[in-house]
Design an enzyme around this catalytic site. Structure first.
Site, PDB file in Angstrom:
ATOM      1  N   CYS A   2       0.831  -1.216   0.000  1.00  0.00           N
ATOM      2  CA  CYS A   2       0.000   0.000   0.000  1.00  0.00           C
ATOM      3  C   CYS A   2       0.867   1.269   0.000  1.00  0.00           C
ATOM      4  O   CYS A   2       2.001   1.265   0.463  1.00  0.00           O
ATOM      5  CB  CYS A   2      -0.941   0.076   1.178  1.00  0.00           C
ATOM      6  SG  CYS A   2      -2.148  -1.232   1.229  1.00  0.00           S
ATOM      7  N   LYS A 591      20.766   1.407 -17.005  1.00  0.00           N
ATOM      8  CA  LYS A 591      19.716   0.540 -16.474  1.00  0.00           C
ATOM      9  C   LYS A 591      18.615   0.313 -17.508  1.00  0.00           C
ATOM     10  O   LYS A 591      18.054  -0.775 -17.601  1.00  0.00           O
ATOM     11  CB  LYS A 591      19.127   1.187 -15.213  1.00  0.00           C
ATOM     12  CG  LYS A 591      18.083   0.355 -14.489  1.00  0.00           C
ATOM     13  CD  LYS A 591      18.735  -0.747 -13.705  1.00  0.00           C
ATOM     14  CE  LYS A 591      17.743  -1.614 -12.958  1.00  0.00           C
ATOM     15  NZ  LYS A 591      18.337  -2.914 -12.618  1.00  0.00           N
TER      16      LYS A 591
HETATM   17  O1  M6R Z   1      14.582  -3.516 -18.342  1.00  0.00           O
HETATM   18  P1  M6R Z   1      14.855  -4.825 -19.027  1.00  0.00           P
HETATM   19  O2  M6R Z   1      14.635  -5.999 -18.172  1.00  0.00           O
HETATM   20  O3  M6R Z   1      14.106  -4.932 -20.337  1.00  0.00           O
HETATM   21  O4  M6R Z   1      16.389  -4.757 -19.413  1.00  0.00           O
HETATM   22  C1  M6R Z   1      16.979  -5.728 -20.224  1.00  0.00           C
HETATM   23  C2  M6R Z   1      18.464  -5.754 -20.004  1.00  0.00           C
HETATM   24  O5  M6R Z   1      19.042  -4.542 -20.427  1.00  0.00           O
HETATM   25  C3  M6R Z   1      18.815  -5.988 -18.542  1.00  0.00           C
HETATM   26  O6  M6R Z   1      18.206  -7.157 -18.092  1.00  0.00           O
HETATM   27  C4  M6R Z   1      20.314  -6.087 -18.319  1.00  0.00           C
HETATM   28  O7  M6R Z   1      20.813  -7.203 -18.974  1.00  0.00           O
HETATM   29  C5  M6R Z   1      20.572  -6.172 -16.832  1.00  0.00           C
HETATM   30  N1  M6R Z   1      20.612  -4.849 -16.266  1.00  0.00           N
HETATM   31  C6  M6R Z   1      21.819  -6.883 -16.510  1.00  0.00           C
HETATM   32  O8  M6R Z   1      21.975  -7.001 -15.125  1.00  0.00           O
END
Ligand code: M6R
Length: 596
Positions: A2, A591
């Site tokens: 929440c 990210k």
């Molecule tokens: O936001 P997303 O899950 O679509 O991102 C995909 C990848 O860029 C992401 O999983 C990336 O490989 C990780 N930050 C690695 O730890």
């Protein structure tokens, strides 16, 4: 979880958009229902609320047009009372003279409701947020001031929660904290209060952090704090939060990554709880059951989760699924898909361009689009027929950790349901995760000296742990800058074995059933002088064959596979630190990748 948010302004204005935006920022905390109350300058209360997500309820009730000098928003993750309009928050008192909302749990809710009814109050719901309002009303009826009434209500309401309330005939709002987070923000012509700091930071960086046992009285120009215990004022200066929201969220850990690894038990529990009662899960499952073909589509860590998901679906539901790296979706499948097929797009951010590109192709072909997403309100959620939340809250650290494990927990949950298997064993996952964190912390100091200076290593898995090896290798590459290849253990002898020299580190992950095949792989490495590190069950065969072992519980093979990524996350983290890097923000990476 929440979430609550309240605001007081100098002049009557459209508060609906501000409150709705805050709702989106807080919506990782719950979306069983959402509601907004605005209080007009003349004291009229406009209350609009219903079951559903922010976007749905905001559109249905036109939150955008709501005006007032004061406003309260609440998002609900149902505990007391089913998700419904009547149980949605905020709640009115008996006479409609005040309105309030809470987050957290009032554990004596059932007893309190009986008392309130016996005292002649109008109790409309079974929700504990309403009990908070009546607990204040009880003492207002006895002639106490609002501050005194709140002090008494605080004692009556047992549990951990935070509560915000406004009276029609007043120009302030009040809040108190007992266990749940509560943060005050002070702007030029407004003051606000929220369950978390990040939801305030877009409005102001002037912050007061509240402690348990404190009441705040907010006007448009000031925030006055009082002690619940004796009503005495508290003198606490406003802090200017200089850093971005990240600094405000490390919670005592050295890095976000470490914090997020340690949050995995909690967020897994939240996912299971939320999905257990979710009609969205039913809809996604129904679509998958009817589908001609199912595709799991993602990038990076999310793709690794897709691979794991296909193994769970095969093992537990007897259903084949195609795992696809999103950019390969067109090349491999665009001429094969159609309206009879289902795509489950997996993304932490919901904004990854490679994933959105694949969605676009799928849409053109009429494929049904569903998603597993962490960021509520992201583009992927909007492009999906329906989506399931990963319930991880903010994942700040660039290396994905808690979102990966919740992607696995989510896929495992769906596979259990599709296979008609009772989901109760999943409830123990948080406890086993805690054990895995502990056993990793015990063993990693012994292992680290043998791997930290190598710029080349392998991470191998088999069957259920193959996708875990892929993810472990990705974590190691991403934050240690060493080259680490993740692969099927049995493929190692077909070429990469040539890399092994004295001390060369090879990490193996295994579940109990695959120990014999992993033992072969381990010996192929150790007999050439390599260093074999095993992550698997407590088993004499591993102890005697590998150089080092991190033991993981094996409640079920699938759950064990999820647990086995935790040592790899922590090993990567500590290796990154030993090399002097910042694991949260590895070089060259972002990210959220919104580019091709
Ligand atoms: O936001 P997303 O899950 O679509 O991102 C995909 C990848 O860029 C992401 O999983 C990336 O490989 C990780 N930050 C690695 O730890």
């Amino acid at each position: 979880m929440c979430g609550i948010f309240g605001i007081v302004t100098t002049n009557e204005q459209r508060l609906g958009p501000i409150l709705t935006e805050a709702g989106y920022r807080l919506s990782y905390r719950g979306y069983d229902s959402v509601g907004i109350a605005t209080i007009h300058a003349d004291g009229n209360i406009d209350l609009r609320k219903d079951a559903g997500k922010v976007s749905q309820v905001a559109e249905k009730y036109n939150f955008n047009e709501m005006v007032g000098t004061r406003g309260i928003l609440q998002l609900r993750w149902a505990t007391f009372g089913e998700p419904s309009l009547v149980n949605s928050q905020p709640h009115l008192d008996s006479e409609g003279l005040m309105v309030g909302a809470h987050n957290g749990n009032v554990v004596n809710n059932v007893e309190l409701r009986k008392q309130f009814m016996a005292e002649g109050m109008t109790v409309r719901s079974t929700n504990d947020g309403e009990s908070c309002v009546h607990a204040v009303e009880r003492y207002i009826r006895k002639g106490l001031s609002i501050l005194e009434a709140i002090r008494h209500a605080y004692d009556d309401l047992e549990g951990d929660y935070a509560f915000v309330i406004g009276l029609a005939k007043d120009d302030k709002i009040y809040a108190f904290k007992k266990g749940s987070g509560l943060v005050v923000g002070i702007g030029n012509d407004f003051a606000c209060i929220s369950s978390d700091l990040p939801s305030i930071l877009p409005l102001t960086r002037n912050i007061i952090f509240m402690n348990d046992g404190e009441i705040v009285e907010l006007s448009a120009k000031s925030a006055r704090l009082f002690r619940v215990i004796d009503g005495k004022p508290i003198d606490r200066p406003i802090e200017e939060v200089e850093d971005t929201m990240e600094a405000a969220q490390k919670g005592g850990f050295a890095h976000f990554m470490l914090k997020e690894i340690n949050e995995q038990p909690k967020v897994a529990e939240e996912l299971i709880h939320l999905w257990e009662n979710s009609t969205d899960v039913e809809q996604v499952l129904a679509a998958m059951q009817q589908a001609r073909s199912i595709y799991f589509i993602g990038c990076g860590t999310s793709y690794n989760a897709c691979v794991a998901g296909t193994v769970y679906f095969n093992r537990l539901a007897g259903r084949s699924v195609f795992p696809v790296a999103a950019p390969q979706f067109t090349a491999q499948y665009n001429n094969a898909i159609g309206p009879e097929d289902v795509g489950i797009f997996v993304s932490q951010s919901g904004e990854t361009k490679d994933v959105l590109n694949a969605v676009e192709i799928a849409r053109k072909r009429g494929m049904r689009i569903f998603s597993l997403v962490n960021v509520v309100g992201s583009t992927l959620t909007k492009l999906s027929e329906n989506w399931l939340p990963l319930t991880c809250g903010y994942e700040i650290s660039v290396p994905a950790t808690k979102t990966f494990t919740n992607q696995l927990v989510g896929f495992l949950y769906l596979a259990y349901r599709m296979g008609n298997i009772p989901t109760s064993p999943l409830l123990q996952i948080p406890q086993w995760m805690n054990e895995a964190i502990q056993s990793s912390q015990d063993q990693i100091p012994h292992i680290l000296p043998h791997i930290k200076d190598w710029n080349d290593l392998y991470c191998l898995g088999y069957g259920l742990t193959y996708p875990i090896a892929l993810e472990g290798a990705l974590k190691l590459k991403e934050i240690t800058y060493a080259h680490c290849e993740g692969m099927l253990s049995t493929e190692f002898k077909h070429g990469p074995l040539a890399a092994v020299t004295k001390g060369y580190p090879v990490i193996f992950t295994t579940t109990t059933a695959d120990i014999p095949v992993i033992i072969s792989g381990i010996n192929e490495v150790t007999c050439r002088g390599g260093c074999a590190i095993a992550i698997g069950p407590k088993d004499e065969r591993l102890d005697t064959n590998a150089n080092y072992v991190i033991s993981i519980s094996q409640p079920t093979p699938e759950i064990a596979s999820i647990l086995s990524v935790i040592p790899l996350q922590l090993l990567s983290y500590h290796m990154s630190l030993s090399r002097g890097y910042d694991p949260d923000f590895p070089r060259n990476l972002s990210k959220t990748l919104t580019v091709d």
